[in-house]
Scaffold this motif. Structure first.
Motif, short mmCIF file in Angstrom:
data_model
loop_
_atom_site.label_atom_id
_atom_site.label_comp_id
_atom_site.label_asym_id
_atom_site.label_seq_id
_atom_site.Cartn_x
_atom_site.Cartn_y
_atom_site.Cartn_z
N LYS A 38 19.68 63.15 20.38
CA LYS A 38 19.61 64.08 21.50
C LYS A 38 20.33 63.52 22.73
N LYS A 39 20.16 62.23 22.96
CA LYS A 39 20.80 61.60 24.11
C LYS A 39 22.32 61.64 23.99
N THR A 40 22.82 61.37 22.78
CA THR A 40 24.26 61.37 22.56
C THR A 40 24.88 62.71 22.88
N PHE A 41 24.20 63.79 22.54
CA PHE A 41 24.73 65.13 22.77
C PHE A 41 24.24 65.74 24.08
N GLY A 42 23.44 64.97 24.83
CA GLY A 42 22.92 65.46 26.10
C GLY A 42 23.48 64.67 27.26
N SER A 43 22.69 63.70 27.76
CA SER A 43 23.09 62.96 28.96
C SER A 43 24.33 62.09 28.73
N VAL B 154 20.42 66.85 13.75
CA VAL B 154 21.66 67.47 14.23
C VAL B 154 21.36 68.80 14.92
N LYS B 155 20.52 69.59 14.31
CA LYS B 155 20.21 70.91 14.88
C LYS B 155 19.52 70.78 16.23
N ASP B 156 18.59 69.85 16.35
CA ASP B 156 17.92 69.63 17.64
C ASP B 156 18.92 69.20 18.70
N ALA B 157 19.84 68.29 18.32
CA ALA B 157 20.81 67.78 19.28
C ALA B 157 21.76 68.88 19.75
N ILE C 145 20.53 71.07 22.53
CA ILE C 145 20.71 70.47 23.85
C ILE C 145 22.17 70.54 24.27
N PHE C 146 23.05 70.22 23.34
CA PHE C 146 24.49 70.20 23.63
C PHE C 146 24.99 71.53 24.17
N ILE C 147 24.58 72.61 23.53
CA ILE C 147 25.15 73.92 23.87
C ILE C 147 24.75 74.36 25.27
N GLU C 148 23.67 73.79 25.80
CA GLU C 148 23.26 74.12 27.17
C GLU C 148 24.03 73.30 28.21
N ARG C 149 24.68 72.24 27.79
CA ARG C 149 25.43 71.38 28.71
C ARG C 149 26.87 71.82 28.89
N ILE C 150 27.46 72.40 27.86
CA ILE C 150 28.88 72.73 27.95
C ILE C 150 29.10 73.86 28.94
N ARG C 151 30.36 73.99 29.37
CA ARG C 151 30.71 74.93 30.45
C ARG C 151 31.48 76.12 29.91
N ASP C 152 31.69 77.09 30.74
CA ASP C 152 32.41 78.29 30.33
C ASP C 152 33.86 78.00 29.96
N ILE C 153 34.41 76.91 30.46
CA ILE C 153 35.82 76.59 30.21
C ILE C 153 36.03 75.84 28.90
N ASP C 154 34.95 75.41 28.24
CA ASP C 154 35.07 74.55 27.06
C ASP C 154 35.26 75.35 25.77
N ARG D 148 27.11 81.18 23.08
CA ARG D 148 26.16 80.10 22.87
C ARG D 148 25.11 80.48 21.81
N ILE D 149 24.65 81.70 21.85
CA ILE D 149 23.68 82.17 20.85
C ILE D 149 24.31 82.16 19.46
N MET D 150 25.56 82.61 19.38
CA MET D 150 26.25 82.64 18.08
C MET D 150 26.43 81.22 17.54
N PHE D 151 26.73 80.26 18.44
CA PHE D 151 26.88 78.87 18.00
C PHE D 151 25.55 78.33 17.47
N LYS D 152 24.45 78.59 18.19
CA LYS D 152 23.14 78.14 17.74
C LYS D 152 22.80 78.74 16.38
N ASP D 153 23.07 80.01 16.21
CA ASP D 153 22.78 80.66 14.93
C ASP D 153 23.56 80.00 13.80
N ALA D 154 24.82 79.66 14.07
CA ALA D 154 25.65 79.01 13.05
C ALA D 154 25.07 77.65 12.68
#
Length: 477
Positions: A276-281, A128-131, A134-143, A169-175
């Motif tokens: 990773k794929k589910t939360f990425g591509s 989950v943490k690895d995924a 990846i996820f947090i780098e895909r989302i946009r400023d509007i999300d 994004r950093i705060m989300f990763k830390d959580a």
């Protein structure tokens, strides 16, 4: 939805290349991925975990993509049908449109993560943490994103926040990386808090969703009936619930039921890479709907007997089958199969092209507008033959028909094995393996790699239980 099909000789679809397995419809990963995962650990899949519709929809048939909304493709298993009558498979392909991720409406997501003690096994939370990295780098400023964890109680360790800058994004990763498993489980508290997070920034034109991630080692279905009432209530408010499961003891039936009631999708993740794929591509295919409330109708215009169907919620009324699908996701595809027996035709009824069936649907787009596309017709040729026309008209039919038989065989093998009928279970395993090998030859020695791997593991396990040597096993074949 049992994501669905039917058996026999007429099919509606399109595809002439060997299947490519990607995440298919709403439940495509729940049953087949689960079966592969258990077989890899030397476990015969219990029959109640075999959802035949999921196996059929697991295949990507490469339906044509519509410019917008929902596309439909109808294909017969045979281009010609005997006037003397025969069985047919009809395949219906439902394809969602594709929009650039950057152009999609804002996401409003709440992740509800089970952190009970059992989630500490088999590196589940590490996946989950690895995924999420990846996820947090895909989302946009509007999300808008939130993170809820639960064991005996629930806590929003990252309240619903618009991801406007790198700091969020950093705060989300830390959580995420602060999560430590332990304690019991209280899914109702977690899901309820997840809905509250989505409600905080709810808008109808957003993609509003709660995602439950768990190993399924939680209370039984009867003991959490209150959760079903909650998810059904929020589905009516355009907040859907999807489920993702991991682990050997995953409660497949419960997680599928929650997704059904919540109008979302259900997936079982068998590996770190798949997570990773589910939360990425595949992020948009996991969370972003392209249509809701799909109401579909398959009407047979000639004399037929409906023998069966696989496809979501459905009901049969005379010569008509009604289907309903809560949500079709961005870029996603669904497949329906119907097995029928075409009754003998009189000579005066025979013509070069006859409309065998009509398919119609309605759906609601993300702006709450209801669409009623023109109906689709399936035309076939009737020929004056007393015997049924044999041989599939294309590779696609061969694939879907073979997958149907494979799923049916797995279910029966499980029933035999768990009722201590190991020899009949082995006989059936060898038989379906031979059928799949023949189908593979028909596809140019391509496809069905995973299915043959699962069956090889079954054969080894069953032979061991029977104490058969390699020579004795060959004599069984």
């Amino acid at each position: 939805m049992m994501k669905r099909f039917t058996v026999f000789i007429i099919i509606l679809l399109i595809m002439s290349t060997p299947r490519i397995v990607t995440a298919g419809g709403a439940r495509e990963g729940a049953s087949p991925e689960r079966g592969k995962y258990l077989a890899g650990r030397g476990i015969i899949v219990p029959p109640d975990e075999i959802y035949i519709d999921s196996y059929i929809s697991y295949i990507d048939y490469h339906y044509p993509k519509p410019d917008f909304g929902v596309g439909v493709s109808l294909y017969p298993g045979h281009r010609r049908i005997s006037s003397g009558g025969q069985e047919e498979i009809i395949q219906i392909g439902i394809q969602g449109s594709e929009t650039s991720f950057e152009d999609l409406p804002p996401l409003n997501l709440a992740f509800v993560i089970d952190i009970s003690e059992s989630m500490g096994e088999q590196d589940k939370l590490d996946w989950v943490k690895d995924a999420f990295d990846i996820f947090i780098e895909r989302i946009r400023d509007i999300d808008y994103i939130s993170l809820v964890v639960f064991n005996d109680d629930a806590e929003a360790i990252f309240p619903s926040t618009q991801m406007r800058s790198i700091q969020e994004r950093i705060m989300f990763k830390d959580a995420v990386h602060s999560i430590i498993p332990g304690g019991g489980d209280n899914p109702e508290a977690g899901i309820t808090l997840g809905y509250k997070q989505v409600e905080a920034n709810f808008r109808k034109d957003y993609s509003n969703r709660v995602l439950l991630l768990s190993d399924g080692v939680i209370a039984g279905t009867d003991e959490i009936s209150g959760v079903f009432q909650i998810v059904e209530k929020f589905k009516k408010m355009y907040i859907n619930l999807s489920t993702i499961g991991v682990g050997t003891n995953y409660n497949l039936e419960l997680m599928r039921s929650l997704a059904d009631k919540g109008g979302g999708s259900s997936r079982f993740i068998s590996s770190r890479e798949e997570m990773k794929k589910t939360f990425g591509s595949d992020l948009d295919r996991t969370f972003v709907p392209t249509a809701r409330n799909l109401s579909m109708k398959l009407e047979f215009l000639q004399d037929v007997e409906i023998l069966g169907t696989w496809g979501y919620g459905n009901r049969i009324e005379g010569n008509t089958i009604h289907y309903f699908l809560d949500t079709l996701h961005q870029r996603d595809y669904e497949t329906i199969l119907a097995l029928i027996r075409v009754l003998p035709q009189s000579a005066q009824d025979i013509s070069p092209k006859i409309n065998l069936a009509r398919f119609s649907l309605s759906y609601t787009d993300l702006n709450c507008k209801i669409h009623y596309p023109d109906p689709y017709y399936l035309k076939v040729n009737f020929v004056e033959l007393e015997s049924p026309v044999t041989g599939f008209s294309n590779e696609m039919v061969l694939q879907s028909g073979t997958m149907l038989h494979y799923a049916q065989a797995l279910k029966k093998i499980g029933e035999l094995y768990y009722s201590n009928q190991t020899q009949p279970a082995l006989d059936l395993t060898l038989s379906i393996e031979n059928e799949i090998k023949r189908a593979r030859l028909g596809l140019g020695n391509k496809g069905f790699d995973v299915e043959l791997e699962v069956l090889d593991r079954y054969i080894a396990l069953l032979a061991k239980d029977l104490g058969l040597s390699e020579t004795e096993l060959k004599n069984n074949d």
